[in-house]
Design an enzyme around this catalytic site. Sequence first.
Site, PDB file in Angstrom:
ATOM      1  N   TRP A   1       0.812  -1.319   0.222  1.00 29.36           N
ATOM      2  CA  TRP A   1      -0.084   0.095  -0.048  1.00 29.36           C
ATOM      3  C   TRP A   1       0.872   1.165  -0.068  1.00 29.36           C
ATOM      4  CZ3 TRP A   1      -2.037   2.582   4.922  1.00 29.36           C
ATOM      5  CH2 TRP A   1      -2.705   3.529   4.633  1.00 29.36           C
TER       6      TRP A   1
ATOM      7  N   ASP B   1      -1.990  -5.816   8.599  1.00 32.21           N
ATOM      8  CA  ASP B   1      -2.901  -5.072   8.293  1.00 32.21           C
ATOM      9  C   ASP B   1      -4.299  -5.613   7.794  1.00 32.21           C
ATOM     10  OD1 ASP B   1      -2.397  -2.181   6.149  1.00 32.21           O
ATOM     11  OD2 ASP B   1      -4.013  -2.521   7.486  1.00 32.21           O
TER      12      ASP B   1
ATOM     13  N   LYS C   1     -13.715   0.105   4.604  1.00 30.42           N
ATOM     14  CA  LYS C   1     -14.552  -0.506   3.350  1.00 30.42           C
ATOM     15  C   LYS C   1     -15.539  -1.384   3.735  1.00 30.42           C
ATOM     16  CE  LYS C   1     -10.238   0.955   2.367  1.00 30.42           C
ATOM     17  NZ  LYS C   1      -9.896   1.900   1.097  1.00 30.42           N
TER      18      LYS C   1
HETATM   19  C1  CBA Z   1      -3.628  -2.244   3.044  1.00 28.54           C
HETATM   20  C2  CBA Z   1      -4.356  -1.070   3.666  1.00 28.54           C
HETATM   21  N1  CBA Z   1      -4.316  -0.363   4.790  1.00 28.54           N
HETATM   22  C3  CBA Z   1      -4.724   0.588   5.310  1.00 28.54           C
HETATM   23  C4  CBA Z   1      -5.571   1.371   4.778  1.00 28.54           C
HETATM   24  C5  CBA Z   1      -5.826   2.602   5.366  1.00 28.54           C
HETATM   25  O1  CBA Z   1      -7.409   2.869   5.330  1.00 28.54           O
HETATM   26  P1  CBA Z   1      -8.028   3.892   6.367  1.00 28.54           P
HETATM   27  O2  CBA Z   1      -7.119   4.838   6.887  1.00 28.54           O
HETATM   28  O3  CBA Z   1      -9.174   4.510   5.693  1.00 28.54           O
HETATM   29  O4  CBA Z   1      -8.547   2.888   7.414  1.00 28.54           O
HETATM   30  C6  CBA Z   1      -5.800   0.859   3.320  1.00 28.54           C
HETATM   31  C7  CBA Z   1      -6.665   1.981   2.407  1.00 28.54           C
HETATM   32  N2  CBA Z   1      -6.044   2.200   1.303  1.00 28.54           N
HETATM   33  C8  CBA Z   1      -7.150   2.761   0.141  1.00 28.54           C
HETATM   34  O5  CBA Z   1      -8.175   2.113  -0.009  1.00 28.54           O
HETATM   35  C9  CBA Z   1      -6.301   2.643  -1.366  1.00 28.54           C
HETATM   36  O6  CBA Z   1      -5.349   2.215  -1.298  1.00 28.54           O
HETATM   37  O7  CBA Z   1      -6.826   3.430  -2.165  1.00 28.54           O
HETATM   38  C10 CBA Z   1      -7.143   4.100   0.359  1.00 28.54           C
HETATM   39  O8  CBA Z   1      -8.320   4.387   1.295  1.00 28.54           O
HETATM   40  C11 CBA Z   1      -6.150   5.170   0.707  1.00 28.54           C
HETATM   41  O9  CBA Z   1      -6.220   5.839   1.732  1.00 28.54           O
HETATM   42  O10 CBA Z   1      -5.205   5.023   0.066  1.00 28.54           O
HETATM   43  C12 CBA Z   1      -5.097  -0.228   2.718  1.00 28.54           C
HETATM   44  O11 CBA Z   1      -5.507  -0.363   1.673  1.00 28.54           O
END
Ligand code: CBA
Length: 401
Positions: free
Chosen positions: A132, A213, A249
């Site tokens: 990520w 994660d 999500k």
């Molecule tokens: C593997 C992983 N870990 C953690 C997160 C963090 O998510 P949040 O802080 O909202 O709980 C994402 C979200 N990643 C994305 O879906 C993405 O890769 O597009 C996007 O939300 C992001 O923030 O980049 C993720 O894909």
Amino acid sequence: VSRFEGVPMAPPDPILGVSEAFKADKSDLKLNLGVGAYRTEELQPYVLNVVKKAENLMLEKGEYKEYLPIEGLAAFNKATAELLLGADNPVIKQGLVATLQSLSGTGSLRLAAAFIQRYFPEAKVLISSPTWGNHKNIFNDARVPWSEYRYYDPKTVGLDFEGMIADIEAAPEGSFVLLHGCAHNPTGIDPTPEQWEKIADVIQEKKHMPFFDVAYQGFASGSLDEDAFSVRLFVKRGMEVFVAQSYSKNLGLYSERIGAINVVCSAPGVADRVKSQLKRLARPMYSNPPIHGARIVANVVGDPTMFGEWKQEMEQMAGRIKNVRQKLYDSLSAKDKSGKDWSFILRQIGMFSYTGLNKAQSDNMTDKWHVYMTKDGRISLAGLSLAKCDYLADAIIDSFH
Ligand SMILES: Cc1ncc(COP(=O)(O)O)c(CN[C@](O)(C(=O)O)[C@@H](O)C(=O)O)c1O
């Protein structure tokens, strides 16, 4: 002259910056396959019905807005640990799990990184190649050194399992191994159950610390339990584990910033001490977490009817993405005369497909076809409709050849 004269413009975020560029595009052909955010077949954002129900209940109750404790809402922390590990998991009953509500997945990862930096200053975090886009920034800013383990094999468009094991084996003993619980981002390629067993073996042998994660539990397969297989396997072996969770999500709570950091320890007294130090790190970072999302999760999971409805809606969201995967595969196979094998699209799981398009080809997708995606070749299928699959297939074929 301003004292900020020396402050340079930061580059746009590799993922969230794509949404900004998408918004600026005036073409009605445009498609946002960048950020991992679920859209309906009509390409609209989606608030789960069960979330609306919970919020109506909360409004009727007219609840207070007092500060939460540093560790968050107790009912949420109980529910989130049970969702992750299974309500009847012995580690919960034995008080071995330290759980803190935190600012979604990102905040949970960052809080864990701060803990690692303070209590394991010599340790390194091993992250998958690729991973990520925000993982490296989180550990860099927390001053935690990292290195990569092989993960994606472009030749097979699959998992480089031998490379992964070799790199984990070669890492200094006691390293932290960052693992995607399910629905690997950006590749959509997950280890098989047998491969997870082998990964657990090598981590145990090297006395590494697994750090999961879990941002897509229930969203990858549609089943909360299936998607927690890897975490529960390691815990069942009696391993100490970090797990960051997110409800962005699977419950569509993106901007509510609701998640948790869990630390499964091997002795009860230890869990209380770990929790106390995580609290000490959180207090000067953001003091205490937001209550709204925590109440939604606690209400949904706490009510059997709403919990059932949530599981149905999760299956529907995962199902729509699976249908889109199939349709995209069918469109590509029908249109592409080059004989290229597109079946990798069907083998990948979760929100994303890792297309293998390089940066220049991804630029062509955007510049010529108004398809917005990350420059590592990842497309979010959650932002794709069945109706747009033919158009996307044309864009991909044009960009590849
Ligand atoms: C593997 C992983 N870990 C953690 C997160 C963090 O998510 P949040 O802080 O909202 O709980 C994402 C979200 N990643 C994305 O879906 C993405 O890769 O597009 C996007 O939300 C992001 O923030 O980049 C993720 O894909």
